[in-house]
Design an enzyme around this catalytic site. Sequence first.
Site, mmCIF file in Angstrom:
data_model
loop_
_atom_site.group_PDB
_atom_site.id
_atom_site.type_symbol
_atom_site.label_atom_id
_atom_site.label_comp_id
_atom_site.label_asym_id
_atom_site.label_seq_id
_atom_site.Cartn_x
_atom_site.Cartn_y
_atom_site.Cartn_z
ATOM 1 N N ASP A 233 39.042 35.175 76.340
ATOM 2 C CA ASP A 233 37.925 35.569 75.494
ATOM 3 C C ASP A 233 37.127 34.301 75.171
ATOM 4 O O ASP A 233 37.688 33.337 74.645
ATOM 5 C CB ASP A 233 38.467 36.204 74.196
ATOM 6 C CG ASP A 233 37.614 37.354 73.725
ATOM 7 O OD1 ASP A 233 36.404 37.147 73.602
ATOM 8 O OD2 ASP A 233 38.156 38.449 73.486
ATOM 9 N N ASP B 12 32.308 36.863 74.081
ATOM 10 C CA ASP B 12 32.194 37.449 72.747
ATOM 11 C C ASP B 12 30.806 37.246 72.132
ATOM 12 O O ASP B 12 30.251 36.148 72.198
ATOM 13 C CB ASP B 12 33.238 36.769 71.835
ATOM 14 C CG ASP B 12 33.267 37.350 70.445
ATOM 15 O OD1 ASP B 12 33.683 38.509 70.327
ATOM 16 O OD2 ASP B 12 32.876 36.660 69.484
ATOM 17 N N GLU C 285 29.925 40.900 76.135
ATOM 18 C CA GLU C 285 29.794 41.825 75.011
ATOM 19 C C GLU C 285 28.365 41.660 74.538
ATOM 20 O O GLU C 285 28.020 40.642 73.942
ATOM 21 C CB GLU C 285 30.766 41.447 73.891
ATOM 22 C CG GLU C 285 30.730 42.470 72.779
ATOM 23 C CD GLU C 285 31.324 41.983 71.460
ATOM 24 O OE1 GLU C 285 31.889 42.811 70.755
ATOM 25 O OE2 GLU C 285 31.198 40.796 71.121
ATOM 26 N N HIS D 222 39.491 46.735 70.808
ATOM 27 C CA HIS D 222 40.081 46.380 69.519
ATOM 28 C C HIS D 222 39.112 46.518 68.351
ATOM 29 O O HIS D 222 39.507 46.294 67.211
ATOM 30 C CB HIS D 222 40.592 44.935 69.595
ATOM 31 C CG HIS D 222 39.461 43.975 69.802
ATOM 32 N ND1 HIS D 222 38.738 43.920 70.975
ATOM 33 C CD2 HIS D 222 38.885 43.077 68.986
ATOM 34 C CE1 HIS D 222 37.783 43.024 70.862
ATOM 35 N NE2 HIS D 222 37.853 42.487 69.664
ATOM 36 N N ASP D 223 37.843 46.823 68.631
ATOM 37 C CA ASP D 223 36.870 47.000 67.554
ATOM 38 C C ASP D 223 36.563 48.472 67.310
ATOM 39 O O ASP D 223 35.696 48.799 66.491
ATOM 40 C CB ASP D 223 35.543 46.301 67.901
ATOM 41 C CG ASP D 223 35.669 44.792 67.926
ATOM 42 O OD1 ASP D 223 36.528 44.261 67.193
ATOM 43 O OD2 ASP D 223 34.925 44.151 68.682
HETATM 44 C C1 NOJ Z 1 33.300 40.782 68.608
HETATM 45 C C2 NOJ Z 1 34.793 40.885 68.613
HETATM 46 O O1 NOJ Z 1 35.164 41.870 69.526
HETATM 47 C C3 NOJ Z 1 35.206 41.208 67.205
HETATM 48 O O2 NOJ Z 1 36.555 41.556 67.110
HETATM 49 C C4 NOJ Z 1 34.868 40.018 66.349
HETATM 50 O O3 NOJ Z 1 35.117 40.343 64.994
HETATM 51 C C5 NOJ Z 1 33.405 39.606 66.487
HETATM 52 N N1 NOJ Z 1 32.925 39.640 67.843
HETATM 53 C C6 NOJ Z 1 33.202 38.204 66.003
HETATM 54 O O4 NOJ Z 1 33.748 37.288 66.918
#
Ligand code: NOJ
Length: 561
Positions: free
Chosen positions: A104, A205, A262, A335-336
Amino acid sequence: MNDRKEQKQKWWKESIAYQIYPRSFQDSNGDGIGDLRGIIERLDYLQYLGIDLLWLSPVYDSPNDDNGYDIRDYHGILDEYGTMEDMDELIAEAGKRGIRLLMDLVANHTSDEHAWFIESRSAKDSPKRDWYIWRPGKDGKEPTNWECGFGGSAWEYDEQSGEYFLHCFSPKQPDLNWENPEVRRELYAMIDWWMDKGIAGFRVDAITYIKKNPQFPQLEAEPGRDFAPIEKVSLNQEGILDFLREMKREALEPRGAITVAEAPGVPLEQIGDFVDETDGVFTMLFQFNHVDLDIKPGGKAEFVDWDMKKFKDALSLWQQESNRHGWMGLFLENHDHVRSVSKFGNDGPYRDLSAKMLAAYYFLMRGTPFIYQGQEIGMTNCPFDSIHEYRDIGSLNLFRDETAKGRPAEEILGYLGKRSRDHGRTPMQWNGEREAGFTSGTPWIKVNPNYREINVAENMKNEDSVLQFYRRLIALRREHRSLVYGYYDDLCKESKEVGAYQRTYNGERWVVLCNFTGRSVSLQQLTEIPLDGERVLSNYEDRDQNTLRPYEALVFRWRRK
Ligand code: NOJ
């Protein structure tokens, strides 16, 4: 047709990817926290599943304010996860099983405990002051009314220097100043360092946050609110492509790094800048419209009406465009986000059927499929009993801030019950033994109580399980290039109940047909769907000529004449 472009064949287009959230995957030493040795122990399972690309959420040294997305040392491993030797072993052991790794890449911000930030905050004239974004206050208040992603001001006051620093996420995640060329050079060197270890590349990220509006304007806040979401001034801002293209030229391309961006905030028209095969910056893109359609953008714990028609429209928009441009990272969970079977399927009586239907629906689209740990066994959202069972900083802050504003706790708990990131973070359910086989200690977050029924061991035994269905899907995609490279076209576009599309390639044709509901749908009304193909896969054993049964998924194939 002129709206589609022949695309080069690449190994990563043919890959099947899997995302591990290390904290919750497998604990090997009984401290209740997943670790690298735990992942190594489970590599055989991943090989059995059939994946060949592994995205690891952060395992770097971190104070863990945002579970590792706050990095203290890009070149170190968090003690709880193991050592750099473990990491090297993981890369090597995965390689032996034909699995390549994506780390990541968290480059928008660091932890406030990173040496760069400590130096930056040490004095106004520190050589690293400009590595982060510092501003004096305005009229005794924050420089602007921007609100960070986890609630509250995006500016944190620093007593020592009497200035504020900017953070798009938590105050323990100060944003790096990408305008400073030294910062960018350091980040590129770090990319290089990890590529030297033999990884395939990165999931990138929050990359659309790196450029800020240079005017630092005050924003219009909604009535009754002090702050306005920072996205308006920090997401996909003009000029961002200069940074991204430089990163590609200087760091990613020379090393042949595979990247999955992302990229929230990227409009469809811009997909070519981000992932076009020749000019785009990244190799693949994650878009989020289909997983975020239930909430008001920029709102605070507010749902909006949505249905499965909106879900399929959100996906198909990008699918259709990808016939011409770029390559999608396909996903339903990460995971989000919450568990897909609980959100888009049915986690009651039709749990397994709907988990398989959803799998068939997204997996055979155009792009590289990503499976999130536990999705392949149909893990569901977790019944958290009180706010004390949540661990996610975003969920806890939301509860704190909104209840402080007078909103009833029940209302916010109801929201978190459907939206908290913790639903996707409960421990992987390996077997029916204590703590689901995740740890011999006390898990850092509650295990979903349904683990006795939903777990890997049960799924492995049962030929009809969700896991076996995923394995069949993987085998099918591996066997047929047309499922990788085929063009995408919507079918039954107007239907609210049925999701369907075709993939065509070199004279071969596939149709994927899914019932999104718990009711039977008459096949006669689906006049667009040819039903004379070879039925290659389904989540029902037999065939019903007249109806599409609850949550039924059918995959048909027509061979080249
Ligand atoms: C996206 C990540 O997937 C998330 O888990 C994180 O809180 C934020 N970016 C900040 O890095």
